[in-house]
Design an enzyme around this catalytic site. Structure first.
Site, PDB file in Angstrom:
ATOM      1  N   GLU A  61      35.823  30.671  45.194  1.00  0.00           N
ATOM      2  CA  GLU A  61      36.073  31.409  43.957  1.00  0.00           C
ATOM      3  C   GLU A  61      37.230  32.390  44.090  1.00  0.00           C
ATOM      4  OE1 GLU A  61      33.303  34.421  41.483  1.00  0.00           O
ATOM      5  OE2 GLU A  61      32.606  32.355  41.584  1.00  0.00           O
ATOM      6  N   ASP A  62      37.402  32.985  45.270  1.00  0.00           N
ATOM      7  CA  ASP A  62      38.344  34.094  45.406  1.00  0.00           C
ATOM      8  C   ASP A  62      39.558  33.824  46.282  1.00  0.00           C
ATOM      9  OD1 ASP A  62      36.698  35.607  43.802  1.00  0.00           O
ATOM     10  OD2 ASP A  62      35.698  36.624  45.453  1.00  0.00           O
TER      11      ASP A  62
END
Length: 446
Positions: A61-62
């Site tokens: 996600e990051d």
């Protein structure tokens, strides 16, 4: 199996360190959050794959890492946990409230083990956010209230702990149970000229550029093709992904492991999140490539194309990105003129920067180009002026001027690389992800 957990710790730490990822309020290295989540999970289970997933839960996600990277290094069970814990909503899905609803529905389908990791994540995030930021803490608590009923299949002890923590802050701030929408709309900002109020340019950049502008044809072969044949095909061509057919339809794919020069994780089926329509806007293509090394393009109900992160180098995407940045710069100039008319913004700019802007204005006027002084101010200076207004700090999602300055430098660096034809993937991929999401949300909230 302790080696698996150590490997996950190392992989996650490297991935987050690579993008200088820090906790928003404490400025600790992000892996400290991962460590706390993994420690909490390890108090509940000794299953190494679950603990590994706790370390990796934010990696896709990051950071630039993909699900394919996780599967290749840690196997199918770990990647499934990470997939369950990764948001699937896209910027184009609408407001924060709508996106959170999509992500809750996704998480509600997760395994009990994944929900246990999510509970540990919520516990750490709630303690951190509510301690340091009451305004966003209120938003977070309401969202946590809405999410917890979807996590009852997780570990009972962690569920009770998360519930108590959420209730503690809800009571402190007088937030009723399961109150309405979690998201407080951004403050009403100054109206702009027709150029922005009717969003013509935003629609142009949001809808004109699509997957069809960057997709390549996906060669496909029968699902029963042997590993030796696949190896021959992949090593004797410039392709790194091949589609796999069953009964005439492409159902999955196989990748070339660039490190070992052999097919990696043979015969994967497509994830729904990897599939985009040929007319999908580039913004959503970028959002898909955040999580996946490739996305696959369907036309008339059949997967026929593929897009990789390397395709972001193509002229159409570079033009689109440059246009987004230009659109944002123009938006900032419009807002500055409305907030600080008659050049009252001078006080926020150094005399040296003003002198350079005046020189540029004189040069442009000498060439017969009519322009305002603000038009000659650098993008970074415009942004720094605009965030003098607290409403805009909030709108852009910055918690501090330091954070804002870092983001502004990233955007300016990306624009310079685009303007000079330099590589934008090796160095700018995290910036591209953050910028496209932030710019789209900012312009959509006008």
């Amino acid at each position: 199996m302790k080696l698996l957990v150590k490997s996950a710790q190392h992989f996650a730490t490297q991935a987050h360190t690579q993008i200088n990822h820090l906790r928003k309020y404490t400025k600790q290295p992000y892996q400290m959050h991962l460590k706390r989540v993994a420690q909490t999970v390890s108090e509940i289970t000794d299953d190494p794959e679950i603990i590994a997933a706790a370390w990796l839960h934010d990696t896709v996600e990051d950071t630039p890492a993909t699900f394919e990277d996780i599967e290749l290094n840690f196997g199918s069970r770990v990647v499934q946990f990470v997939f369950d814990l990764t948001d699937v909503s896209r910027p184009s899905d609408g407001s924060r409230a709508l996106r959170k609803a999509i992500d809750r529905e996704h998480l509600s389908q997760a395994s009990p083990a994944a929900k246990t990791i999510k509970l540990a994540d919520l516990i750490d995030n709630c303690a951190d956010i509510c301690k340091h930021d009451e305004r966003f803490g209120r938003v977070f608590v309401v969202e946590m209230q809405q999410l917890l009923p979807h996590l009852v299949d997780g570990d009972e002890r962690l569920y009770r702990r998360a519930e108590r923590l959420c209730s503690k802050w809800a009571e402190k701030w007088s937030i009723p149970p399961s109150s309405g929408a979690a998201w407080v709309e951004p403050p009403a900002l100054h109206a702009t000229r027709d150029l922005f109020s009717n969003r013509k340019l935003q629609r142009l950049f949001g809808e004109m550029f699509s997957a069809r502008d960057v997709a390549e044809s996906l060669p496909s072969y029968d699902w029963d093709i042997s590993e030796n044949e696949l190896l021959h095909l992949l090593n004797n061509s410039d392709i790194s992904v091949i589609g796999l057919r069953k009964s005439g339809f492409v159902y999955g794919y196989v990748l070339l492991d660039e490190t070992n020069k052999k097919p990696a994780c043979l015969k994967r089926r497509f994830m729904d999140a990897q599939l985009v329509d040929i007319d999908t806007p580039l913004l959503n293509v970028i959002a898909t490539l955040v999580h996946h090394q490739f996305c696959f393009v369907s036309s008339m109900g059949q997967v026929a194309g593929v897009i990789s992160r390397n395709d972001i180098q193509k002229p159409a995407v570079r033009m689109w990105l440059f246009g987004l940045i230009t659109l944002t710069e123009q938006y900032m100039a419009e807002q500055i003129k409305l907030i600080w008319p008659n050049d009252k913004w001078f006080k926020f700019t150094s005399s040296a920067r003003l002198a350079k802007a005046k020189e540029l204005k004189e040069e442009r006027e000498r060439r017969g180009q009519k322009c305002d002084l603000l038009d000659c101010v650098q993008l970074s200076d415009k942004a720094l002026i605009l965030i003098e207004d607290p409403d805009y700090m909030e709108l852009f999602g910055f918690s501090s001027r330091r954070e804002a300055k870092t983001a502004i430098k990233e955007v300016e660096s990306l624009r310079n690389n685009l303007a000079h034809g330099q590589d934008i993937i090796s160095y700018d991929w995290p910036q591209i992800i953050r910028m496209t999401s932030r710019v789209n949300e900012t312009l959509s909230n006008r």
